[in-house]
Design a protein around this motif. Structure first.
Motif, mmCIF file in Angstrom:
data_model
loop_
_atom_site.group_PDB
_atom_site.id
_atom_site.type_symbol
_atom_site.label_atom_id
_atom_site.label_comp_id
_atom_site.label_asym_id
_atom_site.label_seq_id
_atom_site.Cartn_x
_atom_site.Cartn_y
_atom_site.Cartn_z
ATOM 1 N N SER A 1 0.825 -1.207 0.000
ATOM 2 C CA SER A 1 0.000 0.000 0.000
ATOM 3 C C SER A 1 0.857 1.253 0.000
ATOM 4 N N ASP A 2 2.149 1.094 0.321
ATOM 5 C CA ASP A 2 3.063 2.244 0.358
ATOM 6 C C ASP A 2 3.803 2.464 -0.950
ATOM 7 N N PHE A 3 4.047 1.381 -1.693
ATOM 8 C CA PHE A 3 4.803 1.468 -2.943
ATOM 9 C C PHE A 3 4.120 0.647 -4.035
ATOM 10 N N ALA A 4 4.046 1.229 -5.217
ATOM 11 C CA ALA A 4 3.332 0.575 -6.314
ATOM 12 C C ALA A 4 4.171 -0.486 -7.022
ATOM 13 N N GLY B 1 -1.173 9.659 -5.330
ATOM 14 C CA GLY B 1 -2.137 9.181 -6.318
ATOM 15 C C GLY B 1 -1.603 8.060 -7.177
ATOM 16 N N GLU B 2 -0.286 7.998 -7.342
ATOM 17 C CA GLU B 2 0.343 6.965 -8.159
ATOM 18 C C GLU B 2 0.729 5.738 -7.333
ATOM 19 N N GLY B 3 0.388 5.741 -6.033
ATOM 20 C CA GLY B 3 0.665 4.573 -5.202
ATOM 21 C C GLY B 3 2.002 4.584 -4.493
ATOM 22 N N PHE B 4 2.602 5.760 -4.346
ATOM 23 C CA PHE B 4 3.911 5.865 -3.686
ATOM 24 C C PHE B 4 3.820 6.723 -2.425
#
Length: 282
Positions: free
Chosen positions: A31-34, A60-63
């Motif tokens: 959930s912290d890094f895409a 917004g990009e998952g980072f």
């Protein structure tokens, strides 16, 4: 001797860094890094100018993890002082040493952050002389050679400084706790919550002044409206903790990482040395 201050040298300056955290660190898809990214491999979002191509929309990009991370100014110290402004692209042979040095420098700068906080506490004056001596010694270490820093016993340094920080904590918390009345039933408040599991706990409006929260897990806890002045929060995990309307203005050893990881709003009070996160609600 040049002195480090929390307002300059201990504040991350990404423009003076060679994007070290975007390369040196391991990213794990969550959930912290895409994405998954091994240590030593540049993030695909890292630009040729060492800037982040999606900096304005990281969450917004998952980072979201990138918006929480803080190096305490270690990135620019390694880039501009230890390696004298020669980046890892210009000197591929030294890149691995540069990447390995980032977490070492980060820990030293983190210690300096805590020492700076301690020195700002008037009640901790009995410890100030020792703190100033240790600050000078650690600062000297941060300006040493890469090889010397990589061989450094960082755990030993942390233990040495922690002994002083514990003394500061006792003085600060004691002052705050003494000013807090007993519970309505006459019982004393529980002041020692070191390492406590408070994940998801409902502590809205709680009086936590002078409480020891060292290493506590307050992940997703409801601390809205709580009073944490004088509380020792060193190492406490504030991920997704609700601190809307909470008073953290005099929390002891609070860091940018903790503030960035929490969910606050315009009513949340934080120390002047910290910036209000952009993702907090108005």
């Amino acid at each position: 001797m040049h002195e480090l201050t929390s307002e300059s040298d201990l504040r991350s300056d990404c423009g003076s860094c060679f994007g070290l955290c975007c390369v040196a660190l391991t990213l794990t898809r969550s959930s912290d890094f895409a994405i998954d990214k091994p240590a030593g491999k540049p993030c695909p979002n890292l630009g040729e100018d060492f800037g982040c191509g999606i900096h304005a929309r990281l969450r917004g990009e998952g980072f979201s993890g990138c918006t929480v991370y803080d190096c305490f100014g270690a990135g620019q110290k390694v880039s501009q002082v230890t390696f004298a402004g020669v980046d890892w692209r210009a000197d591929p042979g030294g890149s691995q040493r540069m990447f390995a040095l980032l977490p070492v420098m980060k820990q030293l700068h983190e210690l300096l952050w805590y020492v700076a906080d301690a020195l700002a506490r008037e009640v901790a004056r009995p410890v100030h002389a020792e703190l100033r001596r240790v600050r000078g010694e650690i600062e000297a270490l941060t300006r040493g050679s890469a090889d010397g820093l990589l061989a450094l016993d960082v755990d030993g340094q942390r233990q040495r400084v922690n002994a002083l920080l514990v003394r500061v904590s006792e003085l600060v918390r004691g002052e705050w706790a003494a000013a807090v009345p007993r519970k309505k039933n006459g019982k004393k408040r529980k002041l020692d919550l070191r390492g406590a599991d408070l994940m998801g706990a409902r502590r809205a409006g709680a009086d936590l002044r002078g409480v020891n929260l060292r290493g506590a897990y307050v992940i997703a806890a409801d601390l809205s409206g709580a009073d944490l002045r004088g509380a020792d929060v060193i190492g406490a995990d504030f991920r997704d903790a609700d601190v809307r309307g909470a008073d953290l203005s005099a929390a002891l050893f609070l860091t940018r990482t903790q503030v960035n990881a929490a969910t606050g709003d315009a009513a949340t009070r934080i120390p002047d040395t910290l910036e209000r996160p952009a993702h907090w609600t108005a």
